[in-house]
Write a protein that holds these residues in place. Structure first.
Motif, PDB file in Angstrom:
ATOM      1  N   TYR A  14       0.853  -1.374   0.105  1.00  0.00           N
ATOM      2  CA  TYR A  14      -0.038  -0.032   0.127  1.00  0.00           C
ATOM      3  C   TYR A  14       0.955   1.434  -0.118  1.00  0.00           C
ATOM      4  O   TYR A  14       0.669   2.299  -0.501  1.00  0.00           O
ATOM      5  CB  TYR A  14      -1.006   0.026   1.172  1.00  0.00           C
ATOM      6  CG  TYR A  14      -2.151  -0.865   1.095  1.00  0.00           C
ATOM      7  CD1 TYR A  14      -2.852  -0.717  -0.103  1.00  0.00           C
ATOM      8  CD2 TYR A  14      -2.620  -1.937   2.182  1.00  0.00           C
ATOM      9  CE1 TYR A  14      -4.011  -1.825  -0.388  1.00  0.00           C
ATOM     10  CE2 TYR A  14      -3.552  -2.778   1.928  1.00  0.00           C
ATOM     11  CZ  TYR A  14      -4.410  -2.577   1.005  1.00  0.00           C
ATOM     12  OH  TYR A  14      -5.541  -3.271   0.821  1.00  0.00           O
ATOM     13  N   GLY A  15       2.024   1.334   0.816  1.00  0.00           N
ATOM     14  CA  GLY A  15       2.750   2.532   0.924  1.00  0.00           C
ATOM     15  C   GLY A  15       3.545   2.718  -0.488  1.00  0.00           C
ATOM     16  O   GLY A  15       3.566   3.799  -1.016  1.00  0.00           O
ATOM     17  N   ALA A  23      -2.487   1.911   3.961  1.00  0.00           N
ATOM     18  CA  ALA A  23      -1.135   1.344   4.463  1.00  0.00           C
ATOM     19  C   ALA A  23      -1.071   2.058   6.060  1.00  0.00           C
ATOM     20  O   ALA A  23      -0.650   1.264   6.956  1.00  0.00           O
ATOM     21  CB  ALA A  23       0.016   2.153   3.875  1.00  0.00           C
ATOM     22  N   ILE A  24      -1.592   3.173   6.282  1.00  0.00           N
ATOM     23  CA  ILE A  24      -1.805   3.415   7.770  1.00  0.00           C
ATOM     24  C   ILE A  24      -2.687   2.600   8.622  1.00  0.00           C
ATOM     25  O   ILE A  24      -2.587   2.207   9.709  1.00  0.00           O
ATOM     26  CB  ILE A  24      -2.329   5.056   7.686  1.00  0.00           C
ATOM     27  CG1 ILE A  24      -1.005   5.809   7.279  1.00  0.00           C
ATOM     28  CG2 ILE A  24      -2.626   5.533   9.229  1.00  0.00           C
ATOM     29  CD1 ILE A  24      -1.582   7.527   6.867  1.00  0.00           C
ATOM     30  N   TYR A  48       2.491   8.847   7.643  1.00  0.00           N
ATOM     31  CA  TYR A  48       1.961   9.871   8.094  1.00  0.00           C
ATOM     32  C   TYR A  48       2.683  11.168   7.429  1.00  0.00           C
ATOM     33  O   TYR A  48       2.026  12.083   7.121  1.00  0.00           O
ATOM     34  CB  TYR A  48       1.689  10.086   9.639  1.00  0.00           C
ATOM     35  CG  TYR A  48       0.428   9.410  10.145  1.00  0.00           C
ATOM     36  CD1 TYR A  48      -0.671   9.880   9.664  1.00  0.00           C
ATOM     37  CD2 TYR A  48       0.844   8.398  11.477  1.00  0.00           C
ATOM     38  CE1 TYR A  48      -1.625   8.923  10.445  1.00  0.00           C
ATOM     39  CE2 TYR A  48      -0.294   7.900  11.913  1.00  0.00           C
ATOM     40  CZ  TYR A  48      -1.464   8.221  11.414  1.00  0.00           C
ATOM     41  OH  TYR A  48      -2.457   7.216  12.042  1.00  0.00           O
ATOM     42  N   GLU A  49       4.007  11.228   7.618  1.00  0.00           N
ATOM     43  CA  GLU A  49       4.522  12.179   6.958  1.00  0.00           C
ATOM     44  C   GLU A  49       4.393  12.427   5.585  1.00  0.00           C
ATOM     45  O   GLU A  49       4.029  13.438   5.047  1.00  0.00           O
ATOM     46  CB  GLU A  49       6.020  12.127   7.149  1.00  0.00           C
ATOM     47  CG  GLU A  49       7.091  13.366   6.690  1.00  0.00           C
ATOM     48  CD  GLU A  49       8.432  13.107   7.001  1.00  0.00           C
ATOM     49  OE1 GLU A  49       9.089  14.195   6.972  1.00  0.00           O
ATOM     50  OE2 GLU A  49       8.913  11.903   7.506  1.00  0.00           O
ATOM     51  N   PHE A  54       1.046  15.739   9.515  1.00  0.00           N
ATOM     52  CA  PHE A  54       2.456  15.952  10.578  1.00  0.00           C
ATOM     53  C   PHE A  54       1.882  15.900  11.921  1.00  0.00           C
ATOM     54  O   PHE A  54       2.874  15.411  12.788  1.00  0.00           O
ATOM     55  CB  PHE A  54       3.020  17.211  10.208  1.00  0.00           C
ATOM     56  CG  PHE A  54       3.233  17.438   8.788  1.00  0.00           C
ATOM     57  CD1 PHE A  54       3.980  16.553   8.009  1.00  0.00           C
ATOM     58  CD2 PHE A  54       2.643  18.285   7.780  1.00  0.00           C
ATOM     59  CE1 PHE A  54       4.610  16.511   6.737  1.00  0.00           C
ATOM     60  CE2 PHE A  54       2.863  18.521   6.528  1.00  0.00           C
ATOM     61  CZ  PHE A  54       3.718  17.705   5.778  1.00  0.00           C
ATOM     62  N   ARG A  55       0.792  16.288  12.330  1.00  0.00           N
ATOM     63  CA  ARG A  55       0.519  16.273  13.837  1.00  0.00           C
ATOM     64  C   ARG A  55       0.183  14.744  13.992  1.00  0.00           C
ATOM     65  O   ARG A  55       0.691  14.496  15.199  1.00  0.00           O
ATOM     66  CB  ARG A  55      -0.865  17.108  14.150  1.00  0.00           C
ATOM     67  CG  ARG A  55      -1.307  16.849  15.261  1.00  0.00           C
ATOM     68  CD  ARG A  55      -0.440  17.083  16.529  1.00  0.00           C
ATOM     69  NE  ARG A  55      -0.102  18.711  16.386  1.00  0.00           N
ATOM     70  CZ  ARG A  55       0.644  19.237  17.100  1.00  0.00           C
ATOM     71  NH1 ARG A  55       1.339  18.326  18.076  1.00  0.00           N
ATOM     72  NH2 ARG A  55       0.953  20.449  17.102  1.00  0.00           N
ATOM     73  N   LYS A  56      -0.133  13.977  13.423  1.00  0.00           N
ATOM     74  CA  LYS A  56      -0.033  12.557  13.668  1.00  0.00           C
ATOM     75  C   LYS A  56       1.051  11.852  13.799  1.00  0.00           C
ATOM     76  O   LYS A  56       1.419  10.992  14.436  1.00  0.00           O
ATOM     77  CB  LYS A  56      -1.379  11.595  12.818  1.00  0.00           C
ATOM     78  CG  LYS A  56      -2.577  11.982  12.831  1.00  0.00           C
ATOM     79  CD  LYS A  56      -3.601  11.217  11.929  1.00  0.00           C
ATOM     80  CE  LYS A  56      -5.007  11.935  12.193  1.00  0.00           C
ATOM     81  NZ  LYS A  56      -5.955  10.899  11.527  1.00  0.00           N
TER      82      LYS A  56
END
Length: 326
Positions: A14-15, A23-24, A48-49, A54-56
């Motif tokens: 997935y990534g 993917a996450i 997440y990046e 970014f917060r997660k």
């Protein structure tokens, strides 16, 4: 469902196909199933990046630090996340204990204007917090010149010099003056350049590179050759195998018309040099010629041409078969 590698393969697929939400979801399930594996958390943080969340990503970083503890790498990652969120103050606080090292590392690895502007912004923020830090003043000045803002660059140098005090590190103070000298020299302002080099050597007499450059520029300008020789002699005494310093010393002797002595040192430079230099080859030819050996002079002048010399006189030397002063 308990097989780690099956989940890893699915998440990787997935990534790599940029299906970040899927993917996450896979990696979040893996975190719950294998809570002690920080490699899963690192992969999740990267996802997440990539997804711009970014917060997660920061939340995942905190989970990693609960297991592994805080680290310089973690601070750098936190810094990057906050920069992406345009939160410069929080980014700075994340790296404050290592800010000098980080600014230096960022400065030496700049590859685009975005990275350069990040260095400039970080220097500005750091100097607001540590106005007497000469290392950061130096990097700030360099970043301004790299960005093409000469006025801001000179202002940054002057701001750093104004902060020099009895308690300042003399090496850092010298670097500011050396940079100032190099820039004035490139502008053709020899007087201010030489004044700056003298101040740099007052603060750091052991700086052989500055001493060599100052001596060489004096010789090119045929000014104060005795001082140039003294400065250059010290560099070759301390670094007798340095081809650049040997070349400078030979060239100063040449300008003093001490041709036999100059030949001794230019040949040492040729022997010590790692990669052939057109300037050294041309100097060697010039010195051979003034020692009455035109055959060897021609050989070295031809080598200078083969090395793509940018000398204004090298071709005429070969055509006229004689030394021509620039």
């Amino acid at each position: 469902p308990d097989n780690y590698w099956y989940w890893e393969l699915l998440g990787t697929y997935y990534g790599r196909t940029h299906q970040y939400a899927e993917a996450i979801s896979v990696y979040e399930k893996m975190v719950n199933q294998f809570p002690s594996r920080t490699d899963i958390l690192f992969s999740l943080m990267g996802l997440y990046e990539n997804a711009g969340e970014f917060r997660k990503g920061l939340d995942v970083l905190e989970r990693i630090e609960v297991i592994e503890g805080e680290s310089l790498q973690g601070g750098l990652q936190r810094f990057q996340f906050y920069l992406e969120m345009n939160n410069v103050d929080s980014a700075y606080l994340a790296i404050r204990p290592n800010v000098e090292w980080i600014i230096e590392n960022m400065s030496e690895n700049v590859s685009n204007i975005t990275e350069l502007n990040a260095v400039r912004g970080l220097c500005s923020r750091a100097l607001a917090d540590m106005p007497d830090n000469l290392k950061i003043h130096y990097r700030n000045a360099l970043s301004q010149f790299q960005a093409g803002d000469r006025e801001a660059g000179f202002a940054a140098i002057d701001a750093g010099i104004a902060r020099i005090s009895a308690g300042s590190n003399p090496v850092d103070a010298a670097k500011l003056y050396t940079l100032r000298g190099d820039l004035f020299y490139s502008d053709g302002d020899m007087g201010k350049a030489f004044q700056s080099y003298e101040k740099a050597l007052e603060y750091n007499p052991a700086d052989n590179m500055t001493a060599n450059n100052y001596a060489y520029f004096l010789s090119l300008d045929r000014r104060d050759l005795k001082m140039a020789e003294r400065l250059s002699r010290k560099t070759i005494q301390e670094e007798p195998m340095n081809a650049t310093y040997l070349d400078t010393y030979a060239w100063i002797l040449f300008n003093q018309k001490r041709y036999k002595d100059a030949l001794e040192y230019i040949l040492k430079a040729v022997q010590c040099i790692d990669e052939p230099s057109p300037d050294v080859m041309e100097h060697c030819g010039d010195i051979y010629f003034m020692n009455g050996n035109s055959e060897e002079a021609m050989r070295f002048w031809h080598q200078a041409i083969e090395l793509n010399s940018t000398s204004k006189t090298i071709e005429q030397k070969i055509i006229q078969k004689k030394y021509i002063e620039e």
